[in-house]
Design an enzyme around this catalytic site. Structure first.
Site, PDB file in Angstrom:
ATOM      1  N   GLY A 249      38.866  44.158  48.260  1.00 42.50           N
ATOM      2  CA  GLY A 249      39.990  44.786  47.561  1.00 42.50           C
ATOM      3  C   GLY A 249      39.652  44.964  46.093  1.00 42.50           C
ATOM      4  N   VAL A 250      40.454  44.369  45.229  1.00 40.95           N
ATOM      5  CA  VAL A 250      40.262  44.520  43.788  1.00 40.95           C
ATOM      6  C   VAL A 250      38.956  43.907  43.294  1.00 40.95           C
ATOM      7  CG1 VAL A 250      42.729  44.715  43.255  1.00 40.95           C
ATOM      8  CG2 VAL A 250      41.633  42.465  43.224  1.00 40.95           C
ATOM      9  N   TYR A 251      38.312  43.050  44.107  1.00 41.07           N
ATOM     10  CA  TYR A 251      37.028  42.459  43.703  1.00 41.07           C
ATOM     11  C   TYR A 251      35.881  43.446  43.861  1.00 41.07           C
ATOM     12  CZ  TYR A 251      38.952  37.717  43.088  1.00 41.07           C
ATOM     13  OH  TYR A 251      39.635  36.613  42.643  1.00 41.07           O
TER      14      TYR A 251
ATOM     15  N   SER B 281      36.681  39.949  49.409  1.00 39.39           N
ATOM     16  CA  SER B 281      36.162  40.623  48.204  1.00 39.39           C
ATOM     17  C   SER B 281      36.199  42.153  48.265  1.00 39.39           C
ATOM     18  CB  SER B 281      34.736  40.174  47.858  1.00 39.39           C
ATOM     19  OG  SER B 281      34.737  38.886  47.312  1.00 39.39           O
TER      20      SER B 281
ATOM     21  N   ASN C 281      42.159  33.396  44.963  1.00 37.51           N
ATOM     22  CA  ASN C 281      41.561  33.352  43.625  1.00 37.51           C
ATOM     23  C   ASN C 281      41.263  31.880  43.322  1.00 37.51           C
ATOM     24  OD1 ASN C 281      43.847  32.075  42.233  1.00 37.51           O
ATOM     25  ND2 ASN C 281      44.888  34.037  42.490  1.00 37.51           N
TER      26      ASN C 281
ATOM     27  N   GLY D 235      47.220  41.306  46.885  1.00 33.21           N
ATOM     28  CA  GLY D 235      46.483  41.607  48.104  1.00 33.21           C
ATOM     29  C   GLY D 235      46.732  40.629  49.226  1.00 33.21           C
ATOM     30  N   VAL D 236      45.654  40.259  49.923  1.00 29.95           N
ATOM     31  CA  VAL D 236      45.725  39.335  51.048  1.00 29.95           C
ATOM     32  C   VAL D 236      46.328  38.001  50.609  1.00 29.95           C
ATOM     33  CG1 VAL D 236      44.308  37.972  52.649  1.00 29.95           C
ATOM     34  CG2 VAL D 236      43.808  40.384  52.293  1.00 29.95           C
ATOM     35  N   ASP D 237      45.897  37.511  49.465  1.00 25.85           N
ATOM     36  CA  ASP D 237      46.367  36.230  48.945  1.00 25.85           C
ATOM     37  C   ASP D 237      47.890  36.231  48.792  1.00 25.85           C
ATOM     38  OD1 ASP D 237      46.228  33.655  47.852  1.00 25.85           O
ATOM     39  OD2 ASP D 237      45.629  34.354  45.871  1.00 25.85           O
TER      40      ASP D 237
ATOM     41  N   ASP E 181      47.822  42.791  60.812  1.00 22.69           N
ATOM     42  CA  ASP E 181      48.332  41.892  59.788  1.00 22.69           C
ATOM     43  C   ASP E 181      47.797  40.481  60.002  1.00 22.69           C
ATOM     44  OD1 ASP E 181      49.857  40.284  58.093  1.00 22.69           O
ATOM     45  OD2 ASP E 181      51.764  41.231  58.625  1.00 22.69           O
TER      46      ASP E 181
END
Length: 177
Positions: free
Chosen positions: A123-125, A121, A24, A32-34, A10
């Site tokens: 994950g969803v990117y 980048s 973002n 996600g991480v953000d 983590d």
């Protein structure tokens, strides 16, 4: 590359000078991480992000980095960087390199000795994991960063295997050259 460690764990619990947030462009939290970083840091991090002056709603353009205090996290700073959405840009590799490069330089400028990264980048990117590992490790292994202790906090055994394999391959290539 002895200064680079790969850890399954983590990122928000990393006891380092700075953790890097895969943010973002608005820098106000997300998924996600953000989202995890903002949740663990508490409302103070969002307040710090609001202090970064937006230009046309953007606080951090893709490939750049910004630094704030870390709220309730164990680190002193959060370095926010925005990686590319893989299929939406012409040269994602250059932008991902820039995100890592600018984050590391900001860490050094702020006298950090330890920094922890997520897989920016990935994950969803949609950045391909193997290529992302090669880009990240390539930047982090540059001579200008050899005094920093760099940690990659990754989620899942598969990501750890990919990044560890990329690191081992880079070490082998260096030993041959």
């Amino acid at each position: 590359m002895n200064n680079i460690s790969i850890i399954e764990g983590d990122l928000t619990k990393a006891n380092v000078d700075a953790i890097v947030n895969a943010a973002n462009p608005k820098m106000l939290g997300g998924g996600g991480v953000d989202g995890a970083i903002h949740q663990a840091a508490g409302p103070g991090l969002r307040k710090e992000c609001f202090k970064v002056e937006p230009v046309n709603g953007i606080r951090c353009p893709v490939g750049e980095a910004r630094i704030t205090s870390a709220g309730h996290l164990p680190s002193k700073y959060v370095i926010h960087t925005v990686g590319p959405v893989y299929k939406q840009v012409a040269n994602p590799r250059k932008l991902l390199e820039s995100a890592y490069l600018n984050s590391l330089r900001l860490a050094i400028e702020n006298h950090c000795q330890t920094v922890a990264f997520p897989a920016i980048s990935c994950g969803v990117y949609g950045y391909p994991h193997q290529e992302a590992a090669e880009v990240a490790l390539g930047v982090c292994s540059r001579d200008e960063f050899k005094e920093l202790q760099i940690y990659f906090y990754l989620i899942g055994n598969q990501m750890v295997e990919i990044w560890s394999g990329a690191k081992n391959n880079m070490n082998a290539d260096r030993n041959l050259g």
